[in-house]
Design a protein around this motif. Structure first.
Motif, PDB file in Angstrom:
ATOM      1  N   LEU A 107       3.819  12.445   4.129  1.00 23.99           N
ATOM      2  CA  LEU A 107       2.828  12.082   3.116  1.00 23.99           C
ATOM      3  C   LEU A 107       1.454  12.023   3.772  1.00 23.99           C
ATOM      4  N   LEU A 108       0.498  12.751   3.206  1.00 28.93           N
ATOM      5  CA  LEU A 108      -0.896  12.740   3.650  1.00 28.93           C
ATOM      6  C   LEU A 108      -1.703  11.895   2.661  1.00 28.93           C
ATOM      7  N   ILE A 109      -2.470  10.937   3.189  1.00 19.79           N
ATOM      8  CA  ILE A 109      -3.257  10.024   2.346  1.00 19.79           C
ATOM      9  C   ILE A 109      -4.722  10.141   2.715  1.00 19.79           C
ATOM     10  N   GLU A 110      -5.572  10.414   1.719  1.00 20.59           N
ATOM     11  CA  GLU A 110      -7.010  10.520   1.926  1.00 20.59           C
ATOM     12  C   GLU A 110      -7.745   9.506   1.058  1.00 20.59           C
ATOM     13  N   ARG A 111      -8.639   8.733   1.675  1.00 19.43           N
ATOM     14  CA  ARG A 111      -9.358   7.663   0.970  1.00 19.43           C
ATOM     15  C   ARG A 111     -10.283   8.201  -0.119  1.00 19.43           C
TER      16      ARG A 111
ATOM     17  N   GLY B 299       6.704  21.354   1.601  1.00 14.03           N
ATOM     18  CA  GLY B 299       7.511  20.187   1.246  1.00 14.03           C
ATOM     19  C   GLY B 299       6.822  18.854   1.443  1.00 14.03           C
ATOM     20  N   GLY B 300       5.590  18.870   1.979  1.00  8.77           N
ATOM     21  CA  GLY B 300       4.845  17.627   2.143  1.00  8.77           C
ATOM     22  C   GLY B 300       4.116  17.244   0.864  1.00  8.77           C
ATOM     23  N   SER B 301       3.712  15.993   0.777  1.00  9.50           N
ATOM     24  CA  SER B 301       2.934  15.505  -0.355  1.00  9.50           C
ATOM     25  C   SER B 301       1.560  15.080   0.145  1.00  9.50           C
ATOM     26  N   ALA B 302       0.538  15.269  -0.688  1.00 12.28           N
ATOM     27  CA  ALA B 302      -0.829  14.908  -0.308  1.00 12.28           C
ATOM     28  C   ALA B 302      -1.521  14.255  -1.492  1.00 12.28           C
ATOM     29  N   ILE B 303      -2.162  13.111  -1.253  1.00  5.64           N
ATOM     30  CA  ILE B 303      -2.883  12.404  -2.313  1.00  5.64           C
ATOM     31  C   ILE B 303      -4.287  12.069  -1.852  1.00  5.64           C
ATOM     32  N   ASN B 304      -5.249  12.201  -2.775  1.00  7.44           N
ATOM     33  CA  ASN B 304      -6.635  11.832  -2.498  1.00  7.44           C
ATOM     34  C   ASN B 304      -7.009  10.601  -3.309  1.00  7.44           C
ATOM     35  N   HIS B 305      -8.181  10.058  -3.028  1.00  7.78           N
ATOM     36  CA  HIS B 305      -8.668   8.830  -3.677  1.00  7.78           C
ATOM     37  C   HIS B 305      -7.624   7.715  -3.575  1.00  7.78           C
ATOM     38  N   ALA B 306      -7.019   7.637  -2.414  1.00  7.26           N
ATOM     39  CA  ALA B 306      -5.984   6.626  -2.139  1.00  7.26           C
ATOM     40  C   ALA B 306      -6.321   5.981  -0.799  1.00  7.26           C
ATOM     41  N   GLU B 307      -6.572   4.692  -0.805  1.00  8.72           N
ATOM     42  CA  GLU B 307      -7.053   3.993   0.394  1.00  8.72           C
ATOM     43  C   GLU B 307      -5.953   3.153   1.029  1.00  8.72           C
ATOM     44  N   VAL B 308      -5.758   3.360   2.318  1.00  9.07           N
ATOM     45  CA  VAL B 308      -4.846   2.495   3.072  1.00  9.07           C
ATOM     46  C   VAL B 308      -5.584   1.187   3.348  1.00  9.07           C
ATOM     47  N   THR B 309      -5.116   0.117   2.731  1.00  5.98           N
ATOM     48  CA  THR B 309      -5.785  -1.187   2.883  1.00  5.98           C
ATOM     49  C   THR B 309      -5.154  -2.042   3.964  1.00  5.98           C
TER      50      THR B 309
ATOM     51  N   ARG C 183       0.118  -0.163   3.111  1.00  6.21           N
ATOM     52  CA  ARG C 183      -0.165  -0.544   1.720  1.00  6.21           C
ATOM     53  C   ARG C 183      -1.314   0.343   1.268  1.00  6.21           C
ATOM     54  N   VAL C 184      -1.123   1.044   0.154  1.00  3.33           N
ATOM     55  CA  VAL C 184      -2.115   2.000  -0.321  1.00  3.33           C
ATOM     56  C   VAL C 184      -2.582   1.610  -1.712  1.00  3.33           C
ATOM     57  N   ARG C 185      -3.889   1.712  -1.921  1.00  2.00           N
ATOM     58  CA  ARG C 185      -4.477   1.387  -3.218  1.00  2.00           C
ATOM     59  C   ARG C 185      -5.031   2.642  -3.859  1.00  2.00           C
ATOM     60  N   ASP C 186      -4.635   2.882  -5.105  1.00  2.00           N
ATOM     61  CA  ASP C 186      -5.196   3.977  -5.883  1.00  2.00           C
ATOM     62  C   ASP C 186      -6.620   3.589  -6.267  1.00  2.00           C
ATOM     63  N   ARG C 187      -7.610   4.283  -5.734  1.00  2.00           N
ATOM     64  CA  ARG C 187      -9.000   3.913  -5.981  1.00  2.00           C
ATOM     65  C   ARG C 187      -9.459   4.257  -7.396  1.00  2.00           C
ATOM     66  N   LEU C 188      -8.645   4.988  -8.133  1.00  5.84           N
ATOM     67  CA  LEU C 188      -8.995   5.321  -9.509  1.00  5.84           C
ATOM     68  C   LEU C 188      -8.448   4.301 -10.502  1.00  5.84           C
ATOM     69  N   SER C 189      -7.225   3.835 -10.266  1.00  6.38           N
ATOM     70  CA  SER C 189      -6.613   2.876 -11.194  1.00  6.38           C
ATOM     71  C   SER C 189      -6.657   1.440 -10.688  1.00  6.38           C
ATOM     72  N   GLY C 190      -6.824   1.264  -9.378  1.00  9.41           N
ATOM     73  CA  GLY C 190      -6.810  -0.070  -8.792  1.00  9.41           C
ATOM     74  C   GLY C 190      -5.425  -0.574  -8.424  1.00  9.41           C
ATOM     75  N   GLU C 191      -4.374   0.185  -8.773  1.00  7.18           N
ATOM     76  CA  GLU C 191      -3.003  -0.217  -8.447  1.00  7.18           C
ATOM     77  C   GLU C 191      -2.730  -0.039  -6.958  1.00  7.18           C
ATOM     78  N   SER C 192      -1.785  -0.842  -6.440  1.00  9.28           N
ATOM     79  CA  SER C 192      -1.393  -0.755  -5.038  1.00  9.28           C
ATOM     80  C   SER C 192       0.117  -0.645  -4.911  1.00  9.28           C
ATOM     81  N   ALA C 193       0.559  -0.102  -3.781  1.00  8.46           N
ATOM     82  CA  ALA C 193       1.987   0.003  -3.504  1.00  8.46           C
ATOM     83  C   ALA C 193       2.199   0.029  -1.998  1.00  8.46           C
ATOM     84  N   ASP C 194       3.348  -0.473  -1.551  1.00  8.79           N
ATOM     85  CA  ASP C 194       3.750  -0.387  -0.150  1.00  8.79           C
ATOM     86  C   ASP C 194       4.614   0.848   0.035  1.00  8.79           C
ATOM     87  N   ILE C 195       4.305   1.621   1.072  1.00  9.36           N
ATOM     88  CA  ILE C 195       5.068   2.830   1.382  1.00  9.36           C
ATOM     89  C   ILE C 195       5.526   2.738   2.830  1.00  9.36           C
ATOM     90  N   LYS C 196       6.809   2.799   3.046  1.00  6.41           N
ATOM     91  CA  LYS C 196       7.388   2.684   4.385  1.00  6.41           C
ATOM     92  C   LYS C 196       7.357   4.035   5.100  1.00  6.41           C
TER      93      LYS C 196
END
Length: 560
Positions: free
Chosen positions: A47-51, A195-205, A219-232
């Motif tokens: 998983l690739l995460i971009e703030r 086979g990888g996943s990539a998300i933008n506007h997602a901040e690792v807090t 722990r990643v926060r969706d900067r568009l919706s404000g929701e957060s989730a823990d990803i192991k």
């Protein structure tokens, strides 16, 4: 396999996001994307995460050059020079429509730091290192051999140069990264198709875990919706560029990472008539490149160490611009016409404190009690593929007991997912593209423009025009930019763009060519507003914010 996390379903590139991975990569610049490409290529759940947005940082603020290591030879950095030569060739294989040969004149003067004869010897040694570097590339992507240009011939081509103390120039070829934003997006597409996943506007807090326990995910926060989730994740790789210390947060001290920031500033100017690039060193000691690009000229960089928040420090200052102009004026017959400057381009890149290398460093934090956490500092467009390969090789060596078996993956001679097939030349691939989707009413120039930007994905843009002929309308008809309306729609529907900067500055060409006219900004806003659910108030706010941010890059020019 874990459970799905639905908050990113509207824009994830690749498979849906889950709550458990082998590898999480933080940072969607060139280094992070190449790391994710190699992780997914080896078969690891990635998983690739971009703030912000893919390539929103320093990866878009470049000299547009894939360097061939010649400058490293001058500093006796022979390893980096050899690596750069090879990596330029591999990028040429990966995306020949986006990486093209580029000729440059390296101007020599009697007072040059490297004497002309000495530099010529270095050129010869560099040529030996690079033997066969264009072998197998398309016919129109072949590079020429270095050659000497006399003072007389040089002044015939560059009449603006001050002849005082001028000796001549060495002409050599490196590679032009024509559209770094599009090349990075092609790499993101390749991650997804591997086979990888990539998300933008997602901040690792937060980094999950801690000293002794190790890092177990984010722990990643969706900067568009404000929701957060823990990803192991078994392994978390911090490749956030200038923001690596922010990602580490409270753990930056115990993890023993001290970072210095270095800002690079360029001037984007109008066309000054260059047929090839020029490298000069001013009397103030600053070495600058003048690069003809897209009927414009890129001048810089001015590299300075900066402190403080990377977002604030990245803006060009009056002093930065004056330093570049001072260098250029000192080697010119007359001062450079300041009216030709369209805007400034600047970005920040990190180094581990005390590091002398221009290469990159991989740090495994296991020795500080943070097993599963790796941090990358340094890196560049030129060495991006090598960064990805070596980081994942290091991860696999250090974490082999906790990661699943992997497959082999050699990225050196592999096309990116959107690259054209095996053609004798790039021009031939463009000619083939002209006959695709004939029902789409679009001119020859615009079709080649789309093929050059999107590779095989241009067919999907043409499909949109076939369905709605109105999307063939030029977005900036009063300029030389050939972007059409369908590209803005495609940016949102297929490329995860979620704002005007995403679309104008990193999906289309128009935002990279200088300040975007307000009329074009409004036209693009009209196209994407219904796709993103914006009402009229939101649309007007987004347009005003884009124009205000654009003004910040040009405001410094008013003080010259």
């Amino acid at each position: 396999m874990g459970e799905y996390i639905s908050m990113f379903d509207d824009r994830v590139r690749g498979p849906r996001v889950r709550n458990n991975y082998d590898v999480i990569v933080i940072g969607g610049g060139i280094s992070g994307v190449q790391i994710a490409r190699h992780s997914a290529g080896r078969g690891l759940r990635t998983l690739l995460i971009e703030r912000d947005d893919f390539g929103a940082g320093t990866s878009s603020a470049t000299s547009k050059i894939i360097h061939n290591g010649l400058n490293n030879m001058a500093h006796q950095e022979f390893r980096v020079a050899a690596e750069s030569l090879k990596e330029g060739r591999y990028l040429g294989f990966a995306a020949p429509h986006l990486v093209r040969p580029h000729s440059r004149l390296i101007v020599g003067r009697h007072w040059s730091k490297a004497r002309t004869a000495f530099f010529g010897a270095g050129m010869a040694a560099h040529g030996l290192l690079g033997r066969g570097r264009t072998e197998g590339l398309p016919a129109d992507n072949q590079a020429g051999a270095p050659r000497w240009v006399s003072k007389k011939d040089l002044l015939r081509e560059l009449s603006w140069l001050d002849p005082t103390n001028l000796v001549g120039a060495w002409r050599h070829d490196d590679n032009l990264n024509i559209h770094p934003e599009r090349l990075l997006l092609a790499l993101v597409t390749t991650v997804a198709e591997s086979g990888g996943s990539a998300i933008n506007h997602a901040e690792v807090t937060t980094l999950l875990g801690g000293p002794g326990e190790g890092i177990t995910g984010v722990r990643v926060r969706d900067r568009l919706s404000g929701e957060s989730a823990d990803i192991k994740a078994t392994v978390t790789i911090n490749a956030a560029g200038p923001w690596v210390d922010e990602v580490l947060g409270a753990w930056s001290v115990p993890a023993r990472m001290e970072i210095t920031q270095h800002k690079g500033v360029h001037l984007l100017c109008g066309d000054i008539g260059l047929k090839e690039g020029v490298a000069v060193r001013g009397e103030n000691g600053l070495r600058i490149l003048l690069t003809p690009w897209q009927n414009r000229t890129l001048i810089g960089p001015n590299e300075v160490e900066v402190s403080g928040n990377a977002d604030d420090a990245s803006r060009a200052t009056v002093a930065d611009v004056k330093e570049i102009l001072s260098a250029l004026d000192s080697v010119s017959r007359r001062p450079f016409d300041r009216r030709l400057i369209k805007t400034t381009i600047s970005g920040v890149h990190p180094r581990a404190k005390g590091s002398k290398t221009e290469r990159f460093e991989i740090h495994n934090h296991a020795s500080e009690g943070f097993r599963g956490l790796f941090t990358l500092t340094g890196g560049s467009w030129t060495l991006g593929r090598l960064v990805g390969e070596q980081v994942i090789d290091r991860v696999l060596a250090d974490e082999s007991d906790r990661l699943p078996p992997v497959r082999s993956f050699d990225s050196r001679y592999v096309n990116l997912a959107t690259s054209f097939g095996d053609y004798e030349s790039v021009a031939e691939s463009f000619e083939a593209a002209l006959v695709r989707r004939p029902e789409a009413e679009l001119g020859r120039e615009e079709r080649i423009h789309l093929a050059a930007l999107y590779g095989t994905d241009h067919l999907r843009v043409l499909e949109l025009i076939s369905e709605n002929p109105g999307l063939a309308e030029r977005l900036a008809p009063d300029s030389d930019c050939l972007d059409v309306a369908a590209q803005a729609v495609f940016a949102v529907s297929d490329e995860a763009a979620r704002g005007l900067e995403d679309v104008l500055d990193r999906r289309l060409a128009v935002g990279t060519l200088g300040p975007v006219p307000a009329q074009t900004v409004g036209k693009v806003a009209d196209l994407i507003a219904p796709l993103l659910g914006w009402d009229e108030v939101r649309r007007a706010t987004e347009v005003a914010e884009y124009l205000a941010n654009q003004k910040l890059d040009t405001a410094v020019l008013e003080e010259l």
